[in-house]
Every structure is written in structure tokens, then in C-alpha cells.
Design a protein around this motif. Sequence first.
Motif, PDB file in Angstrom:
ATOM      1  N   TYR A  46       0.784  -1.163  -0.019  1.00  0.00           N
ATOM      2  CA  TYR A  46       0.041   0.041  -0.029  1.00  0.00           C
ATOM      3  C   TYR A  46       0.842   1.367  -0.084  1.00  0.00           C
ATOM      4  N   THR A  47       0.589   2.261  -0.726  1.00  0.00           N
ATOM      5  CA  THR A  47       1.349   3.457  -1.078  1.00  0.00           C
ATOM      6  C   THR A  47       0.329   4.703  -0.231  1.00  0.00           C
ATOM      7  N   CYS A  48       1.093   5.105   0.847  1.00  0.00           N
ATOM      8  CA  CYS A  48       0.472   6.158   1.398  1.00  0.00           C
ATOM      9  C   CYS A  48       0.529   7.304   0.977  1.00  0.00           C
ATOM     10  N   PRO A  49      -0.461   8.291   1.176  1.00  0.00           N
ATOM     11  CA  PRO A  49      -0.435   9.587   0.588  1.00  0.00           C
ATOM     12  C   PRO A  49       0.704  10.360   1.080  1.00  0.00           C
ATOM     13  N   PHE A  50       1.387  10.078   2.229  1.00  0.00           N
ATOM     14  CA  PHE A  50       2.438  10.765   2.929  1.00  0.00           C
ATOM     15  C   PHE A  50       3.289   9.480   2.997  1.00  0.00           C
ATOM     16  N   ALA A  51       4.633   9.582   2.785  1.00  0.00           N
ATOM     17  CA  ALA A  51       5.571   8.604   3.330  1.00  0.00           C
ATOM     18  C   ALA A  51       5.559   8.546   4.761  1.00  0.00           C
ATOM     19  N   LEU A  52       5.745   7.023   5.160  1.00  0.00           N
ATOM     20  CA  LEU A  52       5.753   6.919   6.554  1.00  0.00           C
ATOM     21  C   LEU A  52       6.857   7.812   7.367  1.00  0.00           C
ATOM     22  N   GLN A  53       7.952   8.192   6.651  1.00  0.00           N
ATOM     23  CA  GLN A  53       9.030   8.576   6.918  1.00  0.00           C
ATOM     24  C   GLN A  53       8.335  10.187   7.349  1.00  0.00           C
ATOM     25  N   HIS A  54       7.672  10.857   6.492  1.00  0.00           N
ATOM     26  CA  HIS A  54       7.050  12.129   6.871  1.00  0.00           C
ATOM     27  C   HIS A  54       6.192  12.114   8.184  1.00  0.00           C
ATOM     28  N   ILE A  55       5.491  11.246   8.333  1.00  0.00           N
ATOM     29  CA  ILE A  55       4.559  11.003   9.473  1.00  0.00           C
ATOM     30  C   ILE A  55       5.745  10.830  11.000  1.00  0.00           C
ATOM     31  N   PHE A  56       6.519  10.076  10.622  1.00  0.00           N
ATOM     32  CA  PHE A  56       7.427   9.696  11.895  1.00  0.00           C
ATOM     33  C   PHE A  56       8.250  10.934  12.390  1.00  0.00           C
ATOM     34  N   LEU A  83      -3.523  10.658   7.673  1.00  0.00           N
ATOM     35  CA  LEU A  83      -2.633  10.796   6.837  1.00  0.00           C
ATOM     36  C   LEU A  83      -2.370   9.605   5.891  1.00  0.00           C
ATOM     37  N   TRP A  84      -2.937   8.230   6.660  1.00  0.00           N
ATOM     38  CA  TRP A  84      -2.408   7.079   6.113  1.00  0.00           C
ATOM     39  C   TRP A  84      -3.602   5.935   6.177  1.00  0.00           C
ATOM     40  N   LEU A  85      -4.247   6.171   7.597  1.00  0.00           N
ATOM     41  CA  LEU A  85      -4.872   5.124   7.761  1.00  0.00           C
ATOM     42  C   LEU A  85      -6.370   5.352   7.138  1.00  0.00           C
ATOM     43  N   THR A  86      -7.010   6.362   7.189  1.00  0.00           N
ATOM     44  CA  THR A  86      -8.240   6.800   6.637  1.00  0.00           C
ATOM     45  C   THR A  86      -8.134   6.224   5.032  1.00  0.00           C
ATOM     46  N   ALA A 108      -1.535  -7.582  10.516  1.00  0.00           N
ATOM     47  CA  ALA A 108      -0.664  -7.284   9.348  1.00  0.00           C
ATOM     48  C   ALA A 108      -0.397  -5.916   9.365  1.00  0.00           C
ATOM     49  N   VAL A 109      -0.854  -4.941   9.738  1.00  0.00           N
ATOM     50  CA  VAL A 109      -0.642  -3.503   9.755  1.00  0.00           C
ATOM     51  C   VAL A 109       0.297  -3.602  10.934  1.00  0.00           C
ATOM     52  N   ARG A 110       0.325  -4.167  11.989  1.00  0.00           N
ATOM     53  CA  ARG A 110       1.404  -4.091  12.908  1.00  0.00           C
ATOM     54  C   ARG A 110       2.923  -4.591  12.492  1.00  0.00           C
ATOM     55  N   TRP A 111       2.714  -5.451  11.560  1.00  0.00           N
ATOM     56  CA  TRP A 111       4.052  -6.078  10.943  1.00  0.00           C
ATOM     57  C   TRP A 111       4.492  -4.930  10.158  1.00  0.00           C
ATOM     58  N   ARG A 112       3.855  -4.297   9.384  1.00  0.00           N
ATOM     59  CA  ARG A 112       4.521  -3.196   8.276  1.00  0.00           C
ATOM     60  C   ARG A 112       4.867  -2.154   9.123  1.00  0.00           C
ATOM     61  N   LEU A 113       4.014  -1.674  10.358  1.00  0.00           N
ATOM     62  CA  LEU A 113       4.299  -0.512  10.831  1.00  0.00           C
ATOM     63  C   LEU A 113       5.634  -0.717  12.018  1.00  0.00           C
ATOM     64  N   GLY A 114       5.595  -1.941  12.367  1.00  0.00           N
ATOM     65  CA  GLY A 114       6.775  -2.212  13.398  1.00  0.00           C
ATOM     66  C   GLY A 114       7.956  -2.251  12.712  1.00  0.00           C
ATOM     67  N   LYS A 115       8.036  -3.015  11.307  1.00  0.00           N
ATOM     68  CA  LYS A 115       9.152  -3.169  10.569  1.00  0.00           C
ATOM     69  C   LYS A 115       9.830  -1.297  10.477  1.00  0.00           C
ATOM     70  N   LEU A 141      14.137  14.830   5.404  1.00  0.00           N
ATOM     71  CA  LEU A 141      13.430  13.521   5.126  1.00  0.00           C
ATOM     72  C   LEU A 141      13.075  13.583   3.604  1.00  0.00           C
ATOM     73  N   LEU A 142      12.812  14.782   2.612  1.00  0.00           N
ATOM     74  CA  LEU A 142      12.885  14.919   1.302  1.00  0.00           C
ATOM     75  C   LEU A 142      13.792  14.090   0.714  1.00  0.00           C
ATOM     76  N   ALA A 143      15.082  14.555   1.125  1.00  0.00           N
ATOM     77  CA  ALA A 143      16.355  13.968   0.190  1.00  0.00           C
ATOM     78  C   ALA A 143      16.193  12.480   0.545  1.00  0.00           C
ATOM     79  N   ASP A 144      15.780  12.126   1.859  1.00  0.00           N
ATOM     80  CA  ASP A 144      15.712  10.620   1.911  1.00  0.00           C
ATOM     81  C   ASP A 144      14.761   9.940   1.136  1.00  0.00           C
TER      82      ASP A 144
END
Length: 225
Positions: A46-56, A83-86, A108-115, A141-144
Motif C-alpha cells: 500500500y502506498t500512503c498519501p504521505f511517506a511513513l518517514q514524513h509522519i514519523f 494521513l494514512w489509515l483513513t 498485518a498492519v502492525r507487521w508493516r508499521l513495526g518494521k 526527509l525529502l532528500a531521504d
Amino acid sequence: MTFVTGFRHEYLFAITPHDIQKVINDSEHALGDVKSKEQLAEIENYTCPFALQHIFHDYLEKNQKIPTWQDFWLWMTEDARSLWLTPLAPTLHKLFRQYGCWDRIKRAVRWRLGKFYYSAIREVDLIAHLHSNDVPVKYHLLADVLFRTDFWLDDVIISLYFKNRKYRDGQTGRKPKTFDLFEDAEPPFELREYGVDRQGFGEFWLVKDESKRELVAELSKLLVR
């Protein structure tokens, strides 16, 4: 959107190795008892509207602290859910019709978020370690996210990879290289890549201490040229 284009890192560069260790001590295991066989392709891909890095990193700067896993899970399922779950809801309901069990999907969601959480903490830990050893690397984070740039020193772009023959080991493997994105840049950047080793599987997958020492030594050479 200013959430992305106007983002500024400040607290990130104030984090110390001591801060990281405290989070490790206070955090629950991010994966719990979830096993890799429980992951679902629809969640992994699943591709989030915002990268998980942005949210972190939004959490880091807004809260001025590193989240434990408990903090991060609460943030992702409450404050940051829009930003991602809805947007993920249609996929989740489709999976529920297939499996008929919300707990199966939640794991399954926890597996992805945990990693992801472990990867994000590893990156923050490495930046904190370098800064504590007088190697003032810069990060954004944009460079990343967009340019696969782990960090940089002046006009030297640093790219890291984990030594793994299946993906990358020196010049071999399938993972795209950061170098390809900057080869035509004017003025040119100097590009350096370094292989590092990851600690064995445990509660946190940090870069090994030996690799940290080697990286400090290599990057310190760039500061005295």
C-alpha cells in the motif's frame, strides 16, 4: 502542502545516544508476537498519501521526543490516522470481506508499521551517534524519501547499504543506487557509499557498533580535506 515542503528538522539534531537508549529501554517490542507469515501483500504494498518517514518525523518535531513503540502506534492510529489509515480504509474493508477477521488485518498492519518503526529508530540512532562523535551530517526527509540520500556533508552525499548479496554488496545486486539520481547534477556532487552491518534480530535492529566506528572514521576524513 506545507506538511511536506515546509518541513524543518530541529529536534532531530538535538537527539543523543542516551535518548535513544532510554526509548529502547521503555519501548515494547514493535512486532509483538506477529510472524512474517502473517503479513498481507495488500498492506505491504500500500502506498500512503504521505511517506511513513514524513509522519514519523512530524511526530519528532511536534512532540520534541522520540516515540516508544507504544507512542508511535497511538500516534499512527489517532492523531496521524488521516494521513494514512483513513485512505487505507477501502483496502482494509476489502481484506475484511476476504478474511472476516479484523484482528488478522490489524496484525498485518502492525507487521508493516513495526518494521518501519525499527528502521526509523535505526536511522535516528545513527545520526545521533555521528553527531556525538563530531561528524555533523545533515539530513532532510525529502532528500531521504525522494533521492535515497541518507545524509550529506557539504557537497558530499552519503549513501549507506546493508551488506546483503541478495540486494546490495558493493557494486552487485538489484537495489537502485543513489548515484544514478545525481550523475548529471550541476554543480556536481561527490557521492560516497558505505556498507554497514546490522545487529542481529532483537528488539531493535541498530547498526552494529563496529560499523558505527568505521563510519565515523571514514566520514571524519572528509572533514579534514
